[in-house]
Design an enzyme around this catalytic site. Structure first.
Site, mmCIF file in Angstrom:
data_model
loop_
_atom_site.group_PDB
_atom_site.id
_atom_site.type_symbol
_atom_site.label_atom_id
_atom_site.label_comp_id
_atom_site.label_asym_id
_atom_site.label_seq_id
_atom_site.Cartn_x
_atom_site.Cartn_y
_atom_site.Cartn_z
ATOM 1 N N GLY A 65 0.822 -1.197 0.000
ATOM 2 C CA GLY A 65 0.000 0.000 0.000
ATOM 3 C C GLY A 65 0.858 1.250 0.000
ATOM 4 O O GLY A 65 2.054 1.193 0.307
ATOM 5 N N CYS A 118 5.310 -6.314 1.508
ATOM 6 C CA CYS A 118 5.756 -4.935 1.632
ATOM 7 C C CYS A 118 5.075 -4.240 2.819
ATOM 8 O O CYS A 118 5.365 -4.548 3.964
ATOM 9 C CB CYS A 118 5.542 -4.190 0.316
ATOM 10 S SG CYS A 118 6.604 -2.730 0.140
ATOM 11 N N TYR A 119 4.117 -3.334 2.563
ATOM 12 C CA TYR A 119 3.407 -2.688 3.685
ATOM 13 C C TYR A 119 2.741 -3.743 4.566
ATOM 14 O O TYR A 119 2.693 -3.606 5.790
ATOM 15 C CB TYR A 119 2.372 -1.709 3.155
ATOM 16 C CG TYR A 119 1.588 -1.005 4.250
ATOM 17 C CD1 TYR A 119 2.125 0.087 4.922
ATOM 18 C CD2 TYR A 119 0.314 -1.450 4.615
ATOM 19 C CE1 TYR A 119 1.413 0.724 5.939
ATOM 20 C CE2 TYR A 119 -0.403 -0.816 5.624
ATOM 21 C CZ TYR A 119 0.156 0.269 6.284
ATOM 22 O OH TYR A 119 -0.548 0.897 7.297
ATOM 23 N N HIS A 161 7.830 -7.283 -3.832
ATOM 24 C CA HIS A 161 6.580 -7.688 -4.486
ATOM 25 C C HIS A 161 6.789 -8.943 -5.354
ATOM 26 O O HIS A 161 7.219 -8.851 -6.504
ATOM 27 C CB HIS A 161 6.046 -6.549 -5.351
ATOM 28 C CG HIS A 161 5.565 -5.380 -4.554
ATOM 29 N ND1 HIS A 161 4.284 -5.312 -4.039
ATOM 30 C CD2 HIS A 161 6.198 -4.252 -4.142
ATOM 31 C CE1 HIS A 161 4.140 -4.188 -3.373
ATOM 32 N NE2 HIS A 161 5.289 -3.521 -3.412
ATOM 33 N N GLU A 201 4.550 -10.638 -6.730
ATOM 34 C CA GLU A 201 3.495 -10.745 -7.737
ATOM 35 C C GLU A 201 3.861 -10.095 -9.065
ATOM 36 O O GLU A 201 3.208 -10.359 -10.092
ATOM 37 C CB GLU A 201 2.188 -10.146 -7.201
ATOM 38 C CG GLU A 201 2.173 -8.636 -7.035
ATOM 39 C CD GLU A 201 2.706 -8.162 -5.685
ATOM 40 O OE1 GLU A 201 2.375 -7.023 -5.289
ATOM 41 O OE2 GLU A 201 3.457 -8.921 -5.026
ATOM 42 N N SER A 244 -24.678 -7.149 -26.409
ATOM 43 C CA SER A 244 -23.992 -6.212 -27.302
ATOM 44 C C SER A 244 -23.101 -6.904 -28.324
ATOM 45 O O SER A 244 -22.741 -6.319 -29.331
ATOM 46 C CB SER A 244 -23.123 -5.261 -26.480
ATOM 47 O OG SER A 244 -22.011 -5.966 -25.950
ATOM 48 N N GLY A 245 -22.730 -8.155 -28.043
ATOM 49 C CA GLY A 245 -21.789 -8.845 -28.913
ATOM 50 C C GLY A 245 -20.369 -8.771 -28.406
ATOM 51 O O GLY A 245 -19.468 -9.408 -28.951
ATOM 52 N N GLY A 246 -20.140 -7.990 -27.332
ATOM 53 C CA GLY A 246 -18.833 -7.984 -26.682
ATOM 54 C C GLY A 246 -18.643 -9.261 -25.883
ATOM 55 O O GLY A 246 -19.603 -9.978 -25.593
ATOM 56 N N VAL A 247 -17.418 -9.557 -25.495
ATOM 57 C CA VAL A 247 -17.137 -10.838 -24.847
ATOM 58 C C VAL A 247 -17.842 -10.967 -23.496
ATOM 59 O O VAL A 247 -18.297 -12.057 -23.135
ATOM 60 C CB VAL A 247 -15.605 -11.062 -24.709
ATOM 61 C CG1 VAL A 247 -14.985 -10.075 -23.725
ATOM 62 C CG2 VAL A 247 -15.304 -12.496 -24.311
ATOM 63 N N ASP A 248 -17.984 -9.866 -22.739
ATOM 64 C CA ASP A 248 -18.599 -9.946 -21.409
ATOM 65 C C ASP A 248 -20.070 -10.336 -21.487
ATOM 66 O O ASP A 248 -20.516 -11.277 -20.829
ATOM 67 C CB ASP A 248 -18.452 -8.621 -20.663
ATOM 68 C CG ASP A 248 -17.009 -8.208 -20.468
ATOM 69 O OD1 ASP A 248 -16.128 -9.069 -20.597
ATOM 70 O OD2 ASP A 248 -16.757 -7.020 -20.202
ATOM 71 N N SER A 249 -20.847 -9.598 -22.283
ATOM 72 C CA SER A 249 -22.273 -9.910 -22.382
ATOM 73 C C SER A 249 -22.502 -11.234 -23.108
ATOM 74 O O SER A 249 -23.462 -11.951 -22.815
ATOM 75 C CB SER A 249 -23.027 -8.775 -23.088
ATOM 76 O OG SER A 249 -22.674 -8.679 -24.444
ATOM 77 N N SER A 250 -21.606 -11.597 -24.021
ATOM 78 C CA SER A 250 -21.748 -12.854 -24.762
ATOM 79 C C SER A 250 -21.556 -14.060 -23.854
ATOM 80 O O SER A 250 -22.334 -15.023 -23.887
ATOM 81 C CB SER A 250 -20.730 -12.910 -25.912
ATOM 82 O OG SER A 250 -20.938 -11.856 -26.824
ATOM 83 N N LYS A 299 -10.859 -10.006 -16.668
ATOM 84 C CA LYS A 299 -11.086 -10.022 -18.121
ATOM 85 C C LYS A 299 -10.425 -11.215 -18.796
ATOM 86 O O LYS A 299 -11.020 -11.860 -19.663
ATOM 87 C CB LYS A 299 -10.555 -8.726 -18.736
ATOM 88 C CG LYS A 299 -10.960 -8.517 -20.192
ATOM 89 C CD LYS A 299 -12.416 -8.111 -20.294
ATOM 90 C CE LYS A 299 -12.786 -7.682 -21.698
ATOM 91 N NZ LYS A 299 -14.139 -7.126 -21.780
#
Length: 513
Positions: A55, A82-83, A169, A171, A223-229, A369
């Site tokens: 942080g 770290c923090y 870190h 990660e 909409s045809g985007g990957v999320d709504s699809s 995503k």
């Protein structure tokens, strides 16, 4: 299905989501929670381990964020980063002080204890540091497990209590063997099993949707985007025809896009798919409108009105499905971690109807995503949808500077298609965040034979980005730019000049309007 979970207590690090992603890449489920979550709430979630994130605060400052001290009495393995490591030291009666020389960037780490967290790692390797404090006194029972030239204590451990900390870190990709450190914590210390997969997620989601929805109906703006699809296919697998997908053709999409979406979802996947041709409505309302914000407002209002009218025709609809992702959920919290309600604005509208009195169904709200794209592959979505570049909610309306007309839309579609084709031909499409054309509100003098002409000017915009918050212009090879320009000028009637936008965000935005 019992899911093994690692909880990440978020202290505001820019890398918190990255920690969650690294854990999930190891096929273990991770969840980000506010740093001030109570010990009782943690017990209720039954995690296999806790990670205290980094942080921006300093533990040496007053009023720095601190967790519930009772977490150290839960008997759950803990890793402080770290923090987060400084928090462990401070709360367990060690001592942290301001360093005379801060450590930032790549530093050499020397391992003093190669058990547990540093198991199967070399004696020294490069790590990524970002701190200005150092540990001068260890809490009782802790041992030093690593150091750097500037930090005498860069790693700590209490093997009996399974509490560990690192002052760097693991990660980030700049840390060598960081994946091994995370793996050691997950499997060697917490005893996790690698069971978090998209296949298991699909099975679990379908069961949850069936249980939640029952015999009720669900409506989704597709909409045809990957999320709504992906959202549509998951819900369809669970409840079949009780899902109604509404696709609104506003006339502002790219060339042949409505036809492709109809083919995929109605003809191939056989979804309960409603196609609404509302091109005339949208264009009529946009007539004479030049102001970008007014365009957005009109498009959003018209979409909501159309969607609402169609949804009200469905008897027994109780749920509104949305493709909300995990970053949307995380970012909706206040800095102190208190949850705040909000509904994600659909990326093909200005905002879905908020007063329909429907319950939200968000099956992707635990996914990032890249996980949604993996899920899309498992569900056999075509690559054209899986890897489709982000497309703005108002569509081509904000890529036409000035008034939106059918003639100008058709011209821009032809230009845009050639941009995308040449980017794909060069093998760059999946490497570029967005690549598109903008129709400018000016005419340029040109020469056609012996005659002077005045024709349209288009700008080409290609940017690289991770999340769209910042972006840099892509250094396209000259031969690719040449092909794009030649094709547009020779093949699209009415364009005689092509320019390339080399501005970054900030100060510019990705879109021109």
């Amino acid at each position: 299905m019992t899911r093994q979970t690692i909880l990440i207590l978020d202290f505001g690090s820019q890398y918190t989501q990255l920690i969650a992603r690294r854990i999930r890449e190891s096929k273990v489920f991770s969840k980000i929670v506010p740093y001030n979550i109570s010990a009782k709430e943690i017990l209720d979630l039954s995690p296999k381990g806790l990670i205290l994130s980094g942080g921006p605060a300093s533990i040496t400052q007053k009023r720095g964020p601190l967790p519930d001290k009772a977490i150290f009495r839960l008997g759950i393995p803990i890793l402080g980063i770290c923090y987060g490591m400084q928090v462990i030291v401070e709360l367990l009666d060690g001592k942290v002080k301001k360093a005379q020389k801060r450590e930032f960037g790549k530093v050499e780490l020397f391992v003093d204890d190669n058990r547990d967290l540093f198991s199967h790692l070399p004696g020294n390797f490069t790590v990524w540091a970002s701190h200005s404090d150092y540990i001068v006194k260890l809490p009782a029972g802790f041992i030093k497990s690593a150091h750097t030239l500037n930090s005498p204590i860069a790693g700590i451990s209490h093997p009996q209590k399974k509490i560990f900390g690192v002052l760097f870190h693991p990660e980030v990709t700049h840390t060598e063997r960081g994946d091994q450190i995370i793996s050691n914590f997950l499997f060697k210390i917490c005893g996790c099993l690698a069971r978090w997969t998209m296949e298991s997620f699909i099975k679990e989601s379908i069961e949850n949707i069936k249980k939640t929805v029952g015999k009720n109906k669900v409506v989704l703006g597709l909409s045809g985007g990957v999320d709504s699809s992906v959202t549509a296919l998951l819900i369809h697998k669970a409840i079949g025809k009780n899902l109604r997908c509404i696709f609104i053709d506003n006339g502002l999409l790219r060339k042949d896009e409505p036809q492709q979406i109809k083919k995929v979802f109605r003809d191939y996947f056989h979804l309960n798919f409603v196609y609404l041709d509302r091109k005339k409505n949208f264009l009529s309302r946009l007539k004479g409108v030049i102001d970008p914000e007014e365009k957005r407002k009109i498009i959003g209002e018209e979409f909501v009105k159309t969607f609402e009218e169609e949804a009200k025709k469905i008897k027994g609809v109780k749920y509104l499905a949305q493709g909300t992702l995990y970053p949307d959920v995380i970012e909706s919290r206040s800095p102190a971690g208190a949850p705040s309600c909000r509904i994600k604005s659909h990326h093909n509208v200005g905002g879905l109807p908020l007063h329909m009195r429907l319950k939200l169904l968000e099956p992707l709200k635990e996914l990032f995503k890249d996980e949604v794209r993996q899920l899309a592959k498992e569900l056999n979505l075509p690559d054209s949808i899986i890897y489709r570049q982000p497309f703005p909610g108002p569509g081509l309306a904000i890529r036409i500077i000035g008034e939106v007309t059918e003639k100008r839309l058709n011209l821009l579609r032809e230009v845009d298609r050639r941009v995308i084709e040449e980017i794909k031909n060069a093998g760059l499409y999946e490497q570029v965040w967005q690549s598109f054309a903008i129709l400018l509100p000016i005419k340029s003098v040109g020469v056609m034979g012996d005659e002077r002409t005045y024709e349209n000017v288009v700008a080409i915009r290609c940017v690289s980005s991770i999340d769209g918050m910042t972006a840099d212009w892509v250094r396209l090879p000259y031969e690719v730019l040449e092909k794009i320009s030649n094709r547009i000028i020779n093949e699209v009637k009415g364009v005689n000049r092509v320019v390339y936008d080399i501005s970054s965000k900030p100060p510019a935005t990705i879109e021109w309007e």
